[in-house]
Design an enzyme around this catalytic site. Structure first.
Site, PDB file in Angstrom:
ATOM      1  N   SER A 101       0.830  -1.202   0.000  1.00 46.35           N
ATOM      2  CA  SER A 101       0.000   0.000   0.000  1.00 46.35           C
ATOM      3  C   SER A 101       0.870   1.261   0.000  1.00 46.35           C
ATOM      4  O   SER A 101       1.728   1.410  -0.862  1.00 46.35           O
ATOM      5  CB  SER A 101      -0.958  -0.050   1.204  1.00 46.35           C
ATOM      6  N   ASP A 218     -10.042  -4.939  -4.644  1.00 49.48           N
ATOM      7  CA  ASP A 218      -9.273  -4.326  -3.557  1.00 49.48           C
ATOM      8  C   ASP A 218     -10.153  -3.468  -2.647  1.00 49.48           C
ATOM      9  O   ASP A 218     -10.097  -3.566  -1.432  1.00 49.48           O
ATOM     10  CB  ASP A 218      -8.140  -3.480  -4.152  1.00 49.48           C
ATOM     11  N   HIS A 273      -8.422  -5.175   0.248  1.00 52.45           N
ATOM     12  CA  HIS A 273      -7.160  -4.491   0.522  1.00 52.45           C
ATOM     13  C   HIS A 273      -6.459  -4.988   1.784  1.00 52.45           C
ATOM     14  O   HIS A 273      -5.248  -5.217   1.774  1.00 52.45           O
ATOM     15  CB  HIS A 273      -7.403  -2.981   0.631  1.00 52.45           C
TER      16      HIS A 273
END
Length: 292
Positions: A101, A218, A273
């Site tokens: 990320s 995601d 995610h």
């Protein structure tokens, strides 16, 4: 009975073989976490690595954890660089950099600003490499009174750039404001000229391989193709990596890497995610083979 092979080979020869990479060891792996998390979220990923490649050193850096991850991104880059360099300096065979990320952006900046790094493979796991533009839970936590259409007003100024998310907020409807007011992403992607562009490009190209991982489910990275350097145009249609200006102009070395055959893109569906670093299917399909 004959003595073990290692006792019959002079120590100097063993050392030379080790230096030449002729042993069975795997390169150390350095993990950099993302926004609003820390090392504890990566215990499963570390276990996956050690299980398929026994003996591998895995270093999950404990810096700017949880709410601290909102601090200015350039400050984080400086401190993560020092921590990564301390690990790199202890190994001559090179390391792998696995960054999740926001951590993917930190790692790209570290690579670009480190002239002597020995990173072999840079793995960006669901990272907003071309920016972020979306109404997600993360946005609502940080800017509860702002919708995505107004965040740029807060982000693209000196005060806003002190919050990490603002440093990669990329509003496709306010391109001039983004280039003028964002002091991080336009620089590392070469969208805005600066005096370090040539050096940063050369530094980044020291890597041997880049692996880009993301997927359509995601739910945070917006658009999800940003994890593969794709992003919205002014109509919010996604422009893929090879049609981005920073790719076509090769501003930070992405096209060169791709032409070399050293960019691998992995699309994994069905992963949210916060589950990327604990998903064994994704690890097997997208990461395992590169950690050699």
């Amino acid at each position: 009975m004959r003595a073990p092979w290692s006792s019959r080979v002079p120590l100097a020869v063993l050392l030379l073989l080790q230096a030449a990479g002729c042993t069975d060891g795997h390169k150390p792996v350095i993990i950099v976490h993302g926004i609003l998390d820390g090392p504890e979220q990566f215990e499963n990923l570390s276990t996956f690595i050690k299980k398929v490649h026994p003996g591998t050193e895995v270093h999950t850096i404990s810096l700017y954890n949880n709410m601290e991850s909102l601090k200015p991104l350039w400050r984080q880059v400086e401190d993560f660089r020092k921590a990564i360099e301390d690990i790199m300096n202890k190994t001559h065979e090179g390391v792998h950099l696995l960054c999740f990320s926001q951590g993917g952006l930190i790692c790209q900046a570290v690579l670009s600003t480190s002239p002597n790094h020995n990173v072999h493979t840079f793995i960006a796991l669901s990272s907003p490499l071309a920016g972020q533009y979306g109404d997600t839970d993360y946005l609502k936590k940080m800017f509860p009174v702002h919708a995505k259409k107004t965040v740029y007003i807060f982000c693209y100024n000196k005060m806003g750039q002190k919050i990490s998310l603002c440093s990669y907020w990329n509003d496709p409807h306010h391109r001039a404001d983004y280039l003028r007011g964002n002091t991080f992403l336009p620089l590392i992607n070469g969208e805005k000229s600066h005096k370090f562009m040539k050096d940063w490009r050369e530094n980044f190209l020291r890597i041997k391989k880049m692996v880009l991982i993301g997927g359509p489910d995601d739910g945070v990275i917006t658009p999800w193709q940003s994890s593969h350097y794709g992003f919205y145009d002014a109509s919010e249609d996604v422009v893929e990596m090879k049609n981005q200006e920073f790719y076509k102009n090769d501003t930070f070395g992405l096209r060169t890497l791709d032409t070399r055959g050293d960019v691998s893109v992995c699309v994994q569906s069905g992963v949210e995610h916060t589950h990327w670093h604990s998903n064994i299917t994704m690890f097997t399909n997208c990461i395992e083979k590169w950690l050699i």
